[in-house]
Design a protein around this motif. Structure first.
Motif, short mmCIF file in Angstrom:
data_model
loop_
_atom_site.label_atom_id
_atom_site.label_comp_id
_atom_site.label_asym_id
_atom_site.label_seq_id
_atom_site.Cartn_x
_atom_site.Cartn_y
_atom_site.Cartn_z
N GLU A 391 0.81 -1.22 0.00
CA GLU A 391 0.00 0.00 0.00
C GLU A 391 0.84 1.27 0.00
O GLU A 391 0.31 2.38 -0.06
CB GLU A 391 -0.96 -0.02 1.21
CG GLU A 391 -2.09 -1.01 1.01
CD GLU A 391 -2.85 -1.30 2.30
OE1 GLU A 391 -2.59 -0.61 3.32
OE2 GLU A 391 -3.70 -2.23 2.29
N ASP A 392 2.15 1.13 0.10
CA ASP A 392 3.02 2.31 0.10
C ASP A 392 3.74 2.37 -1.24
O ASP A 392 4.52 1.48 -1.57
CB ASP A 392 4.02 2.22 1.25
CG ASP A 392 4.82 3.51 1.41
OD1 ASP A 392 5.27 4.07 0.38
OD2 ASP A 392 4.98 3.95 2.56
N GLU A 393 3.53 3.42 -1.99
CA GLU A 393 4.02 3.40 -3.38
C GLU A 393 5.53 3.57 -3.48
O GLU A 393 6.10 3.36 -4.54
CB GLU A 393 3.30 4.44 -4.22
CG GLU A 393 3.48 5.85 -3.71
CD GLU A 393 2.73 6.84 -4.60
OE1 GLU A 393 3.01 8.05 -4.47
OE2 GLU A 393 1.87 6.40 -5.38
N ARG A 394 6.21 3.92 -2.40
CA ARG A 394 7.67 3.98 -2.44
C ARG A 394 8.29 2.59 -2.48
O ARG A 394 9.42 2.40 -2.88
CB ARG A 394 8.21 4.71 -1.20
CG ARG A 394 7.80 6.16 -1.08
CD ARG A 394 8.14 6.71 0.29
NE ARG A 394 7.49 5.95 1.38
CZ ARG A 394 7.77 6.09 2.67
NH1 ARG A 394 8.70 6.95 3.06
NH2 ARG A 394 7.13 5.39 3.57
N TRP A 461 6.92 -1.65 10.81
CA TRP A 461 6.57 -0.87 9.62
C TRP A 461 6.83 0.62 9.84
O TRP A 461 7.35 1.31 8.96
CB TRP A 461 5.11 -1.13 9.22
CG TRP A 461 4.66 -0.17 8.16
CD1 TRP A 461 3.70 0.79 8.26
CD2 TRP A 461 5.21 -0.04 6.85
NE1 TRP A 461 3.61 1.50 7.10
CE2 TRP A 461 4.54 1.01 6.21
CE3 TRP A 461 6.23 -0.72 6.15
CZ2 TRP A 461 4.83 1.42 4.91
CZ3 TRP A 461 6.51 -0.32 4.86
CH2 TRP A 461 5.83 0.74 4.26
N SER A 465 9.29 2.61 7.51
CA SER A 465 8.66 3.69 6.76
C SER A 465 9.31 5.03 7.08
O SER A 465 9.61 5.83 6.19
CB SER A 465 7.17 3.67 7.12
OG SER A 465 6.53 4.79 6.61
N SER A 469 11.60 7.46 4.58
CA SER A 469 11.30 8.87 4.31
C SER A 469 12.56 9.71 4.37
O SER A 469 12.79 10.58 3.54
CB SER A 469 10.29 9.40 5.34
OG SER A 469 9.10 8.66 5.26
#
Lengths: 516, 516
Positions: A391-394, A461, A465, A469
């Motif tokens: 679900e995280d596009e990175r 996570w 995450s 960033s």
């Protein structure tokens, strides 16, 4: 130490172990020490006079614990799990307290017989063909080994001896020449211990290429076998993996099995990690073709709650082991023919601990139901982590994996993911290790601890995450674009040889990755 | 199982183990069960739902204990001892409670470093040359293995690889041919695991004759080496034993060492049992020549109070192990060069338990002084037993032995001693096993348990002496003379193949002797 002292000391240690386990979530999963830290803390020589156990225990928390990597921490997501459960620990206490060496039946009848019984319980829980059970009328059976490495080596050595015997009967080659022509096969995804078994057993071990799912296919195996036979070599041994170390891939037994049969090759199955999942019927499709195997091994000491060491090996015809390993001597005599095996002939060493006790404790105190619940919960947690990635596009899933493993990476150049891993290692909040799939650098995330709950997945996570960033931000800042990578970090080839951690506290501390 | 349950269950088990140890003298050392006894007592399948630990523990005393041979009973005089001490048991609890797998430094720094430290402590206690110590500047070091079997195999495999490399440089033989020409040597008195190592490593293992003291001499070794070289073979590996299994004989290292050096042969010393005695300076003369060894092994888990498994191996140049065993892979990278070893390359398996903890506990809680006292007491008790034999004219010392072993027999034909052994086994008051020296059948009596006191020696002697009287009486009665033997019992040759117990409770239960 007298009995009363032991009662005090032992009970202290029970509480210490319980306290330790309860504190695992609060302890940093990775130690913050430099190589040699303990060498400088402890005396250079053993004490001349006995010390008190109270002095000893002070050193445990102060000197040993700072150097422990907490494998059972819910923040440990590296390698694969090493099992740890309270019933197994208590089983170890009883095993040590009895302290028998079960190398023959009379050396402690209960030791051999409980192993026969619990290996049958376990084989049935996994749904193994009955030819593998001790209680079956045939020559098969199950035995506990110390590690998957030993189980693979046992298979390799047995296959070597029966192949040499067979070829000698039908060939004019001398024995040395036959031995030098034997070949073994496994996938390039198999565990390092498989390659090592070839080296230890003086047998060429070919690492065959796999398909897009990292699975060894029959077609590939057949091609290499035929080529080797053309070249005058003698195919002898195949190790198929169910749940590979890098990506938890499954080799195709339905294809591989009949080929092994046709060419008289011993088929060994290394299901070290994933084998535990077969206690759940819904995963047994992944071992389709198991009936073709000559030997099957998995580690209850990985993912089935029995503390290391407890590696379960089943063979279809144990006579091949006893013929390969039995050393007849004046002082060695069968204890009794027929009904009860001498397990010393089924393994490398002579001595054997009473390992069946801890397996028995785990099977009774968890029950089949408890084991299935545990396996299913692990997989569910891994799936929940996978969803975060998806679900995280990175991020992207680097390669499809199964069971408790998720292989992920930052989209774009490898160095991004390398840098992310470096940051995670430097911060020591969670422990993950790298992998590679084709040319892609990836991070392996495994749900390892039996204490892991959804909060820990969220915690991991959040850590991943947040650090990601920072990386994206800093690159943006430097170059004004999203995924360009500093030149300094671009060294193709380096990565696959040795993965250097970029931001460790100390320059001398290089990368530290080994995968069991 | 939750933490509180573990505290209760664990403490129960501590008390159980203490009670068990306190009750050892009262328990019959040998179990009174038939093969398959447990198979009939336990269910055929694992329970579906979890059971309570209280149900489990009821089965321990009722079902497991009746099938235990009590290795730590003061009436256990068979094989060699297996170590058991309270500090070691508590060390096992901590090791299981932490549950780390120390295959690399980062996998738990304390695990590797405590092993380096305690192996140095131990090496110094034994008076080993400093080249064997981890702290020495050279490439030597000490590592814990699971068993002497593995230690021997490690030495054999390392010697094999360096010999193959060396010969390849100076010869036109292909590698397969070189491997087929390698030869290893050991005495015909060495442990079965030595012969097994040759079989596992595909190397011809010659069992050489020994002198009247059962000692392998340089002259004998040299003769076989020269003959083999003449025949185009390649001498590669020698295993010298300090304290053989049958009679605790010592090979002559001062003679063997220089020969190995001259012929580029790896010299491995198997001091599995007797090595422990070198903590006492007065016994070190028995390892004179140890400086010639490439590897030295003994088992603290035999006679030095550290529970199985704990086998100590020192090598003079560990690079030979890492070169032989190191499997380079994408995922395997050195953690840090130079100061701390990756012990996974020093052994067969990949995984490793935190065994150093129990060794550390024993060394600290006994102290050097405590260990020496323990060794000296064992030897003194064995000497006291020897005096009983020497002072009774019906008996004789069958062959001189050292340390805690006494080899005795009834004067006259072998069948007398065979019959005596049969009676002792049938009565199960003490546990002794047979041996053979030249054509003489003998009984091995070993002081094994750390609980053994003079009363137990008296007890054993009384049992042996009484049963001997019955034999002599019955023969006197039948034939009117002292040492003639019933024809029925005279089957030369039978004895050395398999020793049949004559008066067991049940015909089906044949002899049951294996010596570690």
């Amino acid at each position: 130490m007298e009995s009363q002292d032991f009662r005090d000391f032992g009970k202290f240690m029970i509480d210490y172990v319980a306290d330790y386990n309860e504190s695992l979530r609060e302890r940093e999963v990775l130690p913050n020490v430099q190589p040699g830290y303990l060498l400088n803390l402890l005396p250079k020589q053993a004490p001349e006079v006995p010390e008190s156990w109270k002095d000893l225990v002070a050193d445990i928390e102060n000197k040993i614990m700072p150097g422990i990597t907490h494998w059972n921490s819910p923040h440990f997501h590296a390698y694969y799990p090493t099992a740890n459960s309270y019933p197994a620990i208590v089983g170890e206490i009883l095993s040590a307290g009895i302290g028998c060496i079960g190398f023959s039946w009379i050396a402690s009848p209960a030791c051999t017989e409980l192993e026969m019984i619990t290996m049958d319980w376990l084989g049935q829980l996994l749904g193994l063909p009955k030819e593998f059970l001790n209680s079956d009328r045939g020559p098969g059976g199950g035995v506990l080994q110390g590690s998957a490495s030993e189980a693979t080596l046992v298979g390799l050595l047995a296959s070597r001896e029966i192949t040499v015997s067979r070829i000698k009967e039908h060939s004019e080659l001398d024995e040395g020449t036959i031995r030098s022509k034997l070949v073994a096969y496994t996938s390039d995804q198999s565990n390092s211990s498989v390659e090592k078994s070839g080296r230890l057993g003086s047998m060429l071990m070919r690492l065959l290429p796999t398909d897009d799912n990292c699975s060894l296919r029959g077609e590939t195996l057949l091609k290499f076998i035929k080529k080797d036979i053309e070249d005058g070599l003698i195919p002898c041994f195949v190790v198929a993996t169910l749940g590979t170390t890098p990506t938890c891939a499954f080799d195709n037994l339905d294809e591989i099995g009949p080929i092994c049969k046709e060419y008289n090759i011993w088929l060994h199955i290394d299901a070290a990690y994933a084998g535990a999942a077969f206690v759940c019927p819904e995963y047994r499709y992944l071992m389709s073709g198991v009936q073709h195997a000559d030997s099957f091994n998995f580690n209850p000491h990985k993912w089935l709650l029995v503390n290391f060491d407890c590696s379960a090996l089943w063979v279809k015809d144990a006579r091949h082991l006893t013929e390969a390993f039995n050393v007849e001597r004046i002082y060695l005599a069968d204890n009794k023919k027929g009904t009860v095996p001498d397990f010393r002939h089924w393994q490398i060493p002579l001595g054997r601990r009473f390992r069946a006790l801890k397996l028995w404790f785990v099977l009774r105190l968890y029950g089949a139901e408890g084991l299935r619940t545990y396996i299913r919960r692990t997989i569910e947690l891994a799936n929940n982590f996978r969803k975060f990635i998806e679900e995280d596009e990175r991020f992207e899933i680097a390669v499809e994996s199964k069971m408790g493993l998720v292989c992920f990476r930052l989209k774009g150049e490898n160095t991004l993911t390398e840098k992310l891993l470096g940051k995670l290692m430097a911060r020591r909040k969670i422990y993950v290790i790298p992998g590679a799939y084709k040319d892609k650098f990836l991070i392996r995330f495994v749900v390892c601890s039996r204490y892991t709950i959804q909060d820990d997945i969220d915690f991991a996570w959040n850590e991943i995450s947040t650090q990601a960033s920072d990386i994206v931000k800093s690159i943006n800042h430097q170059n004004g674009e999203t995924i360009s990578i500093p030149k300094l970090l671009q060294k193709p080839g380096e990565m696959t040889k040795k993965i250097k951690i970029l931001e460790m506290d100390n320059d001398k501390q290089n990368s530290t990755f080994a995968i069991e």
